[in-house]
Design an enzyme around this catalytic site. Sequence first.
Site, mmCIF file in Angstrom:
data_model
loop_
_atom_site.group_PDB
_atom_site.id
_atom_site.type_symbol
_atom_site.label_atom_id
_atom_site.label_comp_id
_atom_site.label_asym_id
_atom_site.label_seq_id
_atom_site.Cartn_x
_atom_site.Cartn_y
_atom_site.Cartn_z
ATOM 1 N N HIS A 174 -10.203 1.317 1.759
ATOM 2 C CA HIS A 174 -9.592 2.702 2.037
ATOM 3 C C HIS A 174 -10.640 3.496 2.280
ATOM 4 O O HIS A 174 -10.692 4.364 3.212
ATOM 5 C CB HIS A 174 -8.969 3.225 1.152
ATOM 6 N N CYS A 183 0.868 -0.977 -0.021
ATOM 7 C CA CYS A 183 0.165 -0.043 -0.179
ATOM 8 C C CYS A 183 0.946 1.101 0.041
ATOM 9 O O CYS A 183 1.796 1.347 0.705
ATOM 10 C CB CYS A 183 -1.024 0.010 1.287
ATOM 11 N N LEU A 184 0.641 2.261 -0.884
ATOM 12 C CA LEU A 184 1.147 3.475 -0.849
ATOM 13 C C LEU A 184 1.382 4.062 0.331
ATOM 14 O O LEU A 184 2.280 4.942 0.637
ATOM 15 C CB LEU A 184 0.734 4.260 -1.789
ATOM 16 N N HIS A 227 -9.182 -3.785 -1.715
ATOM 17 C CA HIS A 227 -8.178 -3.011 -1.201
ATOM 18 C C HIS A 227 -8.329 -1.548 -1.174
ATOM 19 O O HIS A 227 -8.644 -0.772 -0.233
ATOM 20 C CB HIS A 227 -6.702 -3.127 -1.808
ATOM 21 N N GLU A 228 -8.776 -1.135 -2.350
ATOM 22 C CA GLU A 228 -9.402 0.426 -2.533
ATOM 23 C C GLU A 228 -10.604 0.785 -1.773
ATOM 24 O O GLU A 228 -10.659 2.018 -1.256
ATOM 25 C CB GLU A 228 -9.451 0.897 -4.063
HETATM 26 O O1 GNR Z 1 0.355 -0.428 -5.686
HETATM 27 C C1 GNR Z 1 -0.236 -1.136 -4.940
HETATM 28 N N1 GNR Z 1 -0.078 -2.331 -5.211
HETATM 29 C C2 GNR Z 1 -1.179 -3.361 -4.499
HETATM 30 C C3 GNR Z 1 -0.660 -4.435 -4.671
HETATM 31 C C4 GNR Z 1 -1.559 -5.694 -4.114
HETATM 32 C C5 GNR Z 1 -2.735 -5.259 -3.651
HETATM 33 C C6 GNR Z 1 -3.129 -4.165 -3.510
HETATM 34 C C7 GNR Z 1 -2.208 -3.135 -4.097
HETATM 35 S S1 GNR Z 1 -2.761 -1.498 -4.072
HETATM 36 C C8 GNR Z 1 -1.358 -0.708 -3.938
HETATM 37 C C9 GNR Z 1 -1.641 0.825 -4.022
HETATM 38 C C10 GNR Z 1 -2.462 1.288 -2.891
HETATM 39 O O2 GNR Z 1 -2.033 1.494 -1.888
HETATM 40 N N2 GNR Z 1 -3.690 1.377 -3.171
HETATM 41 O O3 GNR Z 1 -4.350 1.860 -2.174
HETATM 42 NI NI NI Z 2 -3.611 1.263 -0.398
#
Ligand code: GNR
Ligand code: NI
Length: 173
Positions: free
Chosen positions: A143, A97-98, A139-140
């Site tokens: 958030h 995750c960034l 995942h998004e």
């Molecule tokens: O860049 C990202 N790679 C990633 C790899 C596996 C599962 C989810 C992701 S999302 C992440 C970018 C990010 O933080 N999105 O919120």
């Molecule tokens: Ni993320």
Amino acid sequence: MALLSIITAPDPRLKIISTPVDDVNGEIRKLIADMYETMYFAPGIGLAAIQVGVQKRLLVLDIIGKGDKDNDPQPLAIINPEITWASDNDACYEEGCLSVPEHYADVVRPAEIKLNYLDVDGKKQKLHADGLLATCLQHEIDHLDGILFVDHISALKRNMILRKLLKQKKMAS
Ligand code: GNR
Ligand code: NI
């Protein structure tokens, strides 16, 4: 266009529940353009608005990405996503995750999902996703509800990662 700065954990702003977008207007489209630029620059395969400090239910993603010479970019903007179905079978991916820089962990999620959302023109769309796209979307969308991938792993691993990130922030300040 403009590069936006990405909030990193631990930060209470990442725990805020984002509110729906009520009008897909020029301001939203400008935000989406800036989020694409920020995501490709990072680089990442997805970015939620809350990661750049905007508490709106919108995200961008591109699971192919600009760095892949063999494939054209496939940018996708998703506004007000609603998961309408999730498969019983799960998939496990190593996630990053960034907002949790340089830490990775295996996360188990439904392997396939169906989604309703608005596109960049405010039009209703449906999507059936599997593979990395399904994982990245979940995942998004997490958030948007103030959830990070580390919330899906053991408390021991989570606290280890968050403590390291906090220490780095204190060293840098
Ligand atoms: O860049 C990202 N790679 C990633 C790899 C596996 C599962 C989810 C992701 S999302 C992440 C970018 C990010 O933080 N999105 O919120
Ligand atoms: Ni993320």
